[in-house]
Design a protein around this motif. Structure first.
Motif, PDB file in Angstrom:
ATOM      1  N   SER A   1      -3.497  13.520  45.880  1.00 60.46           N
ATOM      2  CA  SER A   1      -2.336  13.773  45.613  1.00 60.46           C
ATOM      3  C   SER A   1      -2.172  14.262  44.154  1.00 60.46           C
ATOM      4  CB  SER A   1      -1.634  12.554  45.672  1.00 60.46           C
ATOM      5  OG  SER A   1      -1.173  12.039  47.154  1.00 60.46           O
ATOM      6  N   PHE A   2      -2.984  13.579  43.048  1.00 57.79           N
ATOM      7  CA  PHE A   2      -3.189  14.035  41.630  1.00 57.79           C
ATOM      8  C   PHE A   2      -3.451  15.361  41.520  1.00 57.79           C
ATOM      9  CE2 PHE A   2      -5.633  14.210  37.830  1.00 57.79           C
ATOM     10  CZ  PHE A   2      -4.439  13.777  36.627  1.00 57.79           C
ATOM     11  N   ILE A   3      -4.553  15.916  42.237  1.00 57.86           N
ATOM     12  CA  ILE A   3      -5.035  17.401  42.210  1.00 57.86           C
ATOM     13  C   ILE A   3      -4.129  18.163  42.887  1.00 57.86           C
ATOM     14  CG2 ILE A   3      -6.570  18.650  43.236  1.00 57.86           C
ATOM     15  CD1 ILE A   3      -8.583  16.661  43.482  1.00 57.86           C
ATOM     16  N   ALA A   4      -3.279  17.799  43.817  1.00 54.79           N
ATOM     17  CA  ALA A   4      -2.364  18.759  44.438  1.00 54.79           C
ATOM     18  C   ALA A   4      -1.036  18.948  43.676  1.00 54.79           C
ATOM     19  CB  ALA A   4      -1.796  18.031  45.695  1.00 54.79           C
ATOM     20  N   PHE A   5      -0.797  17.763  42.798  1.00 55.92           N
ATOM     21  CA  PHE A   5       0.317  17.759  41.844  1.00 55.92           C
ATOM     22  C   PHE A   5       0.038  18.489  40.580  1.00 55.92           C
ATOM     23  CE2 PHE A   5       3.030  15.620  38.513  1.00 55.92           C
ATOM     24  CZ  PHE A   5       4.288  15.549  39.419  1.00 55.92           C
ATOM     25  N   LEU A   6      -1.117  18.483  40.304  1.00 58.64           N
ATOM     26  CA  LEU A   6      -1.620  19.546  39.142  1.00 58.64           C
ATOM     27  C   LEU A   6      -1.634  20.921  39.421  1.00 58.64           C
ATOM     28  CD1 LEU A   6      -4.676  17.409  37.578  1.00 58.64           C
ATOM     29  CD2 LEU A   6      -2.469  17.622  36.511  1.00 58.64           C
ATOM     30  N   LEU A   7      -1.811  21.082  40.691  1.00 53.32           N
ATOM     31  CA  LEU A   7      -2.010  22.818  41.186  1.00 53.32           C
ATOM     32  C   LEU A   7      -0.382  23.005  41.085  1.00 53.32           C
ATOM     33  CD1 LEU A   7      -4.494  22.655  44.169  1.00 53.32           C
ATOM     34  CD2 LEU A   7      -4.715  23.685  41.765  1.00 53.32           C
ATOM     35  N   MET A   8       0.415  22.242  41.775  1.00 55.19           N
ATOM     36  CA  MET A   8       1.839  22.470  41.782  1.00 55.19           C
ATOM     37  C   MET A   8       2.354  22.833  40.365  1.00 55.19           C
ATOM     38  SD  MET A   8       3.335  19.848  44.685  1.00 55.19           S
ATOM     39  CE  MET A   8       2.481  19.737  46.300  1.00 55.19           C
ATOM     40  N   ILE A   9       1.959  22.147  39.324  1.00 49.60           N
ATOM     41  CA  ILE A   9       2.358  22.182  38.030  1.00 49.60           C
ATOM     42  C   ILE A   9       1.759  23.673  37.439  1.00 49.60           C
ATOM     43  CG2 ILE A   9       2.507  21.335  35.529  1.00 49.60           C
ATOM     44  CD1 ILE A   9       2.299  18.527  37.042  1.00 49.60           C
ATOM     45  N   TYR A  10       0.614  23.670  37.525  1.00 53.07           N
ATOM     46  CA  TYR A  10      -0.068  24.918  36.825  1.00 53.07           C
ATOM     47  C   TYR A  10      -0.200  26.214  37.495  1.00 53.07           C
ATOM     48  CZ  TYR A  10      -1.208  21.253  33.463  1.00 53.07           C
ATOM     49  OH  TYR A  10      -1.217  20.237  32.578  1.00 53.07           O
ATOM     50  N   PHE A  11      -0.213  25.952  38.890  1.00 49.81           N
ATOM     51  CA  PHE A  11      -0.355  27.126  39.640  1.00 49.81           C
ATOM     52  C   PHE A  11       0.975  27.404  40.746  1.00 49.81           C
ATOM     53  CE2 PHE A  11      -4.767  25.846  38.271  1.00 49.81           C
ATOM     54  CZ  PHE A  11      -4.806  26.992  37.591  1.00 49.81           C
ATOM     55  N   GLY A  12       1.944  26.771  40.538  1.00 47.63           N
ATOM     56  CA  GLY A  12       3.001  26.486  41.438  1.00 47.63           C
ATOM     57  C   GLY A  12       3.390  27.875  42.000  1.00 47.63           C
ATOM     58  N   GLY A  13       3.732  28.805  41.206  1.00 45.90           N
ATOM     59  CA  GLY A  13       4.328  30.041  41.549  1.00 45.90           C
ATOM     60  C   GLY A  13       3.490  31.102  42.497  1.00 45.90           C
ATOM     61  N   SER A  14       1.929  31.005  42.106  1.00 46.45           N
ATOM     62  CA  SER A  14       1.257  31.840  42.988  1.00 46.45           C
ATOM     63  C   SER A  14       0.752  30.973  44.232  1.00 46.45           C
ATOM     64  CB  SER A  14       0.030  31.926  42.097  1.00 46.45           C
ATOM     65  OG  SER A  14      -0.694  30.884  41.795  1.00 46.45           O
ATOM     66  N   VAL A  15       0.557  29.652  44.133  1.00 50.34           N
ATOM     67  CA  VAL A  15      -0.110  28.871  45.284  1.00 50.34           C
ATOM     68  C   VAL A  15       1.124  28.349  46.147  1.00 50.34           C
ATOM     69  CG1 VAL A  15      -1.487  26.949  45.972  1.00 50.34           C
ATOM     70  CG2 VAL A  15      -2.174  28.486  43.753  1.00 50.34           C
ATOM     71  N   PHE A  16       2.081  27.555  45.547  1.00 53.24           N
ATOM     72  CA  PHE A  16       3.244  27.100  46.549  1.00 53.24           C
ATOM     73  C   PHE A  16       4.282  27.803  46.427  1.00 53.24           C
ATOM     74  CE2 PHE A  16       0.112  23.793  45.207  1.00 53.24           C
ATOM     75  CZ  PHE A  16       0.014  23.156  46.519  1.00 53.24           C
ATOM     76  N   HIS A  17       4.539  28.891  45.754  1.00 48.93           N
ATOM     77  CA  HIS A  17       5.870  29.580  45.549  1.00 48.93           C
ATOM     78  C   HIS A  17       7.074  28.724  45.118  1.00 48.93           C
ATOM     79  CE1 HIS A  17       3.485  32.146  48.353  1.00 48.93           C
ATOM     80  NE2 HIS A  17       3.401  31.243  49.228  1.00 48.93           N
TER      81      HIS A  17
END
Length: 243
Positions: A96-112
């Protein structure tokens, strides 16, 4: 709903790959109408399968929570699951910590997702405006009445020229105080006190209640019909001592 989230995500990826403009891509929300609604719903239900025997089903819920891309929903999932099955955090916590970081730093490209700074600014704006409307007399004691937040939100858009219209406070706990004041909080306190004999770490329904509380801090699950009904069912089961 979890499988719907997976299907939505795959379908979205396929259409983006063939060149469909991002603005026209299908959303990820199952049948609930919004990804944050779906994420909150998944977070509330997940504690019911947070057991050693049903770890594989919990993994499906976890995948759906990540694909929804809701940062608040993921936090609610983590809190609810941690209460229901503390040992699961040995695996779900780091992931969850890794996913949360991805959502913060790469949200636009990975999670839209929108930029987290935009989200923080929008939420902090509406929270400040809501709090400012709670201190007058008799608002701090009895609130401004049911449905009053909607009217106040429309005034803020008109008078303050905010960049976003606020139909809800994106925090049900704060909006409840705005509408019902201290008396409303006392009523909620009595209700929770009556549930307290059934609350315990390692209890699935306690985990669901924790997820509901966390989701309520970032969105408005009690104002979304299907989710509100789910909350009513979960709290009713808890009040009967069901496991």
């Amino acid at each position: 709903q979890s499988f719907f989230a997976v299907i939505d995500y795959v379908n979205r990826g396929i259409q983006e790959w063939v060149g469909v403009p991002r603005a026209n891509l299908p959303p990820i929300y199952g049948t609930l109408g919004n990804r944050t609604y779906l994420s909150a719903y998944v977070a509330m239900i997940a504690p019911l399968v947070a057991t050693k025997e049903l770890w594989w089903l919990l993994a499906i819920f976890f995948l759906a929570s990540i694909l929804c891309g809701s940062r608040g929903g993921l936090l609610a999932f983590m809190v609810g699951t941690a209460v229901a099955w503390p040992m699961s955090m040995l695996v779900i916590g780091p992931l969850s910590f890794i996913a949360f970081l991805l959502m913060i730093y790469f949200g636009g490209s990975v999670f839209h997702l929108s930029d987290i700074r935009d989200t923080i600014h929008a939420h902090s704006t509406v929270w400040k405006l809501t709090i400012s409307g709670c201190f007058g007399w008799p608002q701090w004691l009895i609130g401004s009445g049911f449905g009053s937040f909607y009217k106040a939100g429309m005034k803020w858009v008109t008078n303050l020229k905010t960049s976003e219209g606020f139909v809800h406070a994106h925090n049900d706990l704060l909006q409840f105080y705005f509408e019902y004041g201290l008396i409303g909080y006392v009523a909620i306190g009595i209700f929770i006190y009556q549930l307290s004999p059934y609350l315990s770490i390692g209890n699935s329904l306690t985990g669901s209640l924790a997820a509901i509380a966390m989701a309520s801090m970032f969105t408005f699950p009690h104002h979304v019909g299907p989710i509100a009904m789910t909350i009513a069912i979960l709290t009713a089961l808890l009040s009967r001592g069901a496991l």
